[in-house]
Write an enzyme that holds these catalytic residues in place. Structure first.
Site, PDB file in Angstrom:
ATOM      1  N   GLY A  44     -27.887  32.837  32.699  1.00  0.00           N
ATOM      2  CA  GLY A  44     -27.432  33.463  33.713  1.00  0.00           C
ATOM      3  C   GLY A  44     -26.669  34.613  32.990  1.00  0.00           C
ATOM      4  O   GLY A  44     -26.479  35.688  33.670  1.00  0.00           O
ATOM      5  N   SER A  45     -26.065  34.535  31.932  1.00  0.00           N
ATOM      6  CA  SER A  45     -25.352  35.861  31.173  1.00  0.00           C
ATOM      7  C   SER A  45     -26.144  36.769  30.595  1.00  0.00           C
ATOM      8  O   SER A  45     -25.582  37.577  30.209  1.00  0.00           O
ATOM      9  CB  SER A  45     -24.379  35.188  30.344  1.00  0.00           C
ATOM     10  OG  SER A  45     -23.499  34.346  31.086  1.00  0.00           O
ATOM     11  N   SER A  87     -20.634  36.111  28.396  1.00  0.00           N
ATOM     12  CA  SER A  87     -20.814  34.705  28.487  1.00  0.00           C
ATOM     13  C   SER A  87     -19.812  34.121  29.482  1.00  0.00           C
ATOM     14  O   SER A  87     -18.577  34.373  29.232  1.00  0.00           O
ATOM     15  CB  SER A  87     -20.555  33.748  27.029  1.00  0.00           C
ATOM     16  OG  SER A  87     -20.491  32.593  27.266  1.00  0.00           O
ATOM     17  N   SER A  89     -18.947  31.199  30.433  1.00  0.00           N
ATOM     18  CA  SER A  89     -17.998  30.211  29.990  1.00  0.00           C
ATOM     19  C   SER A  89     -17.101  30.714  28.705  1.00  0.00           C
ATOM     20  O   SER A  89     -16.045  30.190  28.413  1.00  0.00           O
ATOM     21  CB  SER A  89     -18.836  28.763  29.688  1.00  0.00           C
ATOM     22  OG  SER A  89     -19.732  29.158  28.537  1.00  0.00           O
ATOM     23  N   THR A  92     -20.774  30.171  24.652  1.00  0.00           N
ATOM     24  CA  THR A  92     -22.222  30.159  24.455  1.00  0.00           C
ATOM     25  C   THR A  92     -22.472  30.326  22.808  1.00  0.00           C
ATOM     26  O   THR A  92     -22.068  31.572  22.608  1.00  0.00           O
ATOM     27  CB  THR A  92     -22.947  30.657  25.019  1.00  0.00           C
ATOM     28  OG1 THR A  92     -22.829  30.141  26.598  1.00  0.00           O
ATOM     29  CG2 THR A  92     -24.636  30.979  24.838  1.00  0.00           C
ATOM     30  N   ARG A 139     -25.097  31.471  37.004  1.00  0.00           N
ATOM     31  CA  ARG A 139     -26.021  32.305  37.595  1.00  0.00           C
ATOM     32  C   ARG A 139     -25.422  32.921  38.682  1.00  0.00           C
ATOM     33  O   ARG A 139     -26.167  33.828  39.038  1.00  0.00           O
ATOM     34  CB  ARG A 139     -27.488  31.306  37.745  1.00  0.00           C
ATOM     35  CG  ARG A 139     -27.065  30.154  38.686  1.00  0.00           C
ATOM     36  CD  ARG A 139     -28.281  29.174  38.507  1.00  0.00           C
ATOM     37  NE  ARG A 139     -27.907  27.641  38.977  1.00  0.00           N
ATOM     38  CZ  ARG A 139     -26.920  26.746  38.627  1.00  0.00           C
ATOM     39  NH1 ARG A 139     -26.558  27.080  37.299  1.00  0.00           N
ATOM     40  NH2 ARG A 139     -26.726  25.952  39.231  1.00  0.00           N
ATOM     41  N   GLU A 207     -32.854  26.160  38.055  1.00  0.00           N
ATOM     42  CA  GLU A 207     -31.639  25.686  37.686  1.00  0.00           C
ATOM     43  C   GLU A 207     -31.167  25.209  39.404  1.00  0.00           C
ATOM     44  O   GLU A 207     -30.346  24.209  39.152  1.00  0.00           O
ATOM     45  CB  GLU A 207     -30.751  26.856  37.501  1.00  0.00           C
ATOM     46  CG  GLU A 207     -31.095  27.074  35.756  1.00  0.00           C
ATOM     47  CD  GLU A 207     -29.795  27.913  35.233  1.00  0.00           C
ATOM     48  OE1 GLU A 207     -28.945  27.567  34.745  1.00  0.00           O
ATOM     49  OE2 GLU A 207     -30.331  29.189  35.349  1.00  0.00           O
ATOM     50  N   HIS A 223     -54.905  41.794  33.514  1.00  0.00           N
ATOM     51  CA  HIS A 223     -55.504  41.881  32.228  1.00  0.00           C
ATOM     52  C   HIS A 223     -55.439  40.448  31.747  1.00  0.00           C
ATOM     53  O   HIS A 223     -56.047  40.507  30.388  1.00  0.00           O
ATOM     54  CB  HIS A 223     -54.735  42.973  31.378  1.00  0.00           C
ATOM     55  CG  HIS A 223     -54.958  44.268  32.113  1.00  0.00           C
ATOM     56  ND1 HIS A 223     -55.969  45.235  31.859  1.00  0.00           N
ATOM     57  CD2 HIS A 223     -53.971  44.757  33.089  1.00  0.00           C
ATOM     58  CE1 HIS A 223     -55.618  46.344  32.522  1.00  0.00           C
ATOM     59  NE2 HIS A 223     -54.643  46.085  33.148  1.00  0.00           N
ATOM     60  N   LYS A 319     -26.401  21.478  25.254  1.00  0.00           N
ATOM     61  CA  LYS A 319     -25.406  22.176  24.238  1.00  0.00           C
ATOM     62  C   LYS A 319     -24.536  21.000  23.459  1.00  0.00           C
ATOM     63  O   LYS A 319     -24.293  21.196  22.258  1.00  0.00           O
ATOM     64  CB  LYS A 319     -24.444  23.103  25.242  1.00  0.00           C
ATOM     65  CG  LYS A 319     -25.158  24.118  25.796  1.00  0.00           C
ATOM     66  CD  LYS A 319     -24.143  25.014  26.872  1.00  0.00           C
ATOM     67  CE  LYS A 319     -25.012  26.188  27.420  1.00  0.00           C
ATOM     68  NZ  LYS A 319     -24.213  26.965  28.241  1.00  0.00           N
TER      69      LYS A 319
HETATM   70  C1  F6R Z   1     -26.100  27.935  34.313  1.00  0.00           C
HETATM   71  C2  F6R Z   1     -26.684  28.896  33.623  1.00  0.00           C
HETATM   72  C3  F6R Z   1     -27.222  28.926  32.346  1.00  0.00           C
HETATM   73  C4  F6R Z   1     -25.899  29.641  31.297  1.00  0.00           C
HETATM   74  C5  F6R Z   1     -26.380  29.639  29.842  1.00  0.00           C
HETATM   75  C6  F6R Z   1     -25.245  30.328  29.110  1.00  0.00           C
HETATM   76  O1  F6R Z   1     -25.716  28.197  35.424  1.00  0.00           O
HETATM   77  O2  F6R Z   1     -27.091  29.667  34.430  1.00  0.00           O
HETATM   78  O3  F6R Z   1     -28.486  29.743  31.886  1.00  0.00           O
HETATM   79  O4  F6R Z   1     -25.789  30.958  31.718  1.00  0.00           O
HETATM   80  O5  F6R Z   1     -26.553  28.209  29.369  1.00  0.00           O
HETATM   81  O6  F6R Z   1     -23.978  29.869  29.336  1.00  0.00           O
HETATM   82  P1  F6R Z   1     -22.873  30.994  29.637  1.00  0.00           P
HETATM   83  O7  F6R Z   1     -23.286  31.880  30.836  1.00  0.00           O
HETATM   84  O8  F6R Z   1     -21.508  30.375  30.113  1.00  0.00           O
HETATM   85  O9  F6R Z   1     -22.661  32.042  28.293  1.00  0.00           O
END
Ligand code: F6R
Length: 329
Positions: A44-45, A87, A89, A92, A139, A207, A223, A319
């Protein structure tokens, strides 16, 4: 069928996140305009990077953009590039690794996050930091993240500005899409300039609705992809449904390709198809409308399937299972 009012509220608010994010990003604009941008982020990021890349390829940016969804940094980058680390969170590991590599190379960096290790590192090294509100699934933070990037690059006011149309939650279109996709695997096809949007739909279905989904773009589809679907159809074709994102501003030959391909998939591949028109007067309006429509469709599908659209346990558990990067030999 269980609904998720909190998720619905977040979706309804999403259009306003873009301009709010832009306000947060603006004060962190670099003193001189960068000659290139490398956007580092995952899942999502990474989406704001893909949106920026789409803007660059349609000539709305004027500098090259590299989206980096990996550890470290690309070996070759435009000189005097700004490295934007995103990111939600802030934890990541791939993105932290890019941040640290950019630090070692003494490159200009901008960090955008809600906190975590990325915020800690940005503070420690006095790197410009945009803090966006926490509490959303990453997301659904696409508005804040994208707005912050565009604000910091002073791009939020181009082409009529970053405004979106509000799509009513009960929108017939999103419910129809969810209905079409019941027990199906979606193939999301788009004109080349909207491949990022097709990808955004794909990950929303993955997701939020917890289903496989695949995206691809014209003219490339003609193609290769269509051969796999329509030459000698597999019984599994019955489980597929194809959504065609269409824009009346696309190249006329692309629009023709979309029409012809729909007919081929329907008649020869026996795949149900649906054309979805991107409505709006500007790039941003179409983008935000498209995101909302994809997100609402995936939400209604989640509700219909009885799955929790918030749930991202598998990603989080994965993770954890990976452990800390330092523990890996
Ligand atoms: C969860 C999502 C994931 C996170 C990815 C990276 O909603 O969309 O794809 O975005 O795991 O984590 P962040 O965004 O925290 O760096």
């Amino acid at each position: 069928m269980k609904r998720y009012p909190e998720f619905e509220r977040m979706l309804a608010d999403l259009p306003s996140h873009f301009s709010r994010g832009a306000k947060l990003g603006r004060p962190k604009a670099p003193a001189s305009a960068p000659k290139g941008v490398v956007v580092c982020g995952m899942g999502g990021s990474a989406l704001p990077g893909l949106i920026l890349e789409a803007m660059a390829s349609s000539g709305n940016l004027g500098v090259p953009v590299i989206v980096w969804r990996n550890y470290d940094l690309p070996r070759i980058m435009p000189p005097q590039s700004l490295v934007i680390c995103l990111s939600y969170s802030g934890n990541t590991e791939e993105t932290i690794s890019s941040f640290l590599r950019a630090r070692r190379k003494r490159l200009p960096i901008l960090a955008i996050t809600t906190g975590g290790k990325l915020a800690e590192a940005a503070r420690k090294y006095r790197v410009p930091l945009v803090l966006i509100p926490a509490g959303l699934p990453p997301r659904l933070a696409i508005g804040y993240l994208t707005g912050a990037v565009l604000g910091a690059l002073k791009l939020d006011r181009i082409g009529g500005g970053i405004t979106g149309q509000k799509l009513m939650p009960a929108s017939r279109v999103s419910k129809n899409i969810a209905r079409l996709l019941t027990a199906k695997i979606p193939l999301i096809y788009s004109p080349p300039e909207w491949q990022t949007l097709a990808h955004i739909w794909k990950i929303a279905f993955n997701e939020n609705a917890k289903i496989p989904a695949f995206s691809y773009a014209f003219p490339e589809i003609n193609h290769n992809e269509m051969m796999g679907l329509a030459s000698r159809p597999l019984p599994a074709n019955k489980t597929l449904a194809a959504i065609f994102l269409a824009d009346s501003a696309s190249h006329p030959r692309i629009r023709r390709r979309i029409k012809l391909t729909q007919a081929i998939l329907r008649r020869r591949a026996k795949i149900k198809t649906l054309e979805v028109k991107l409505s709006g007067r500007s790039f941003f309006e179409k983008l935000i409308y498209g995101i909302e429509l994809g997100y609402w469709s995936s939400y209604w599908l989640a509700v219909g399937r009885g799955v929790n659209p918030f749930d991202e346990k598998l990603i989080e558990d994965f993770k954890k299972e990976m452990g800390s990067p330092k523990a890996t030999p």
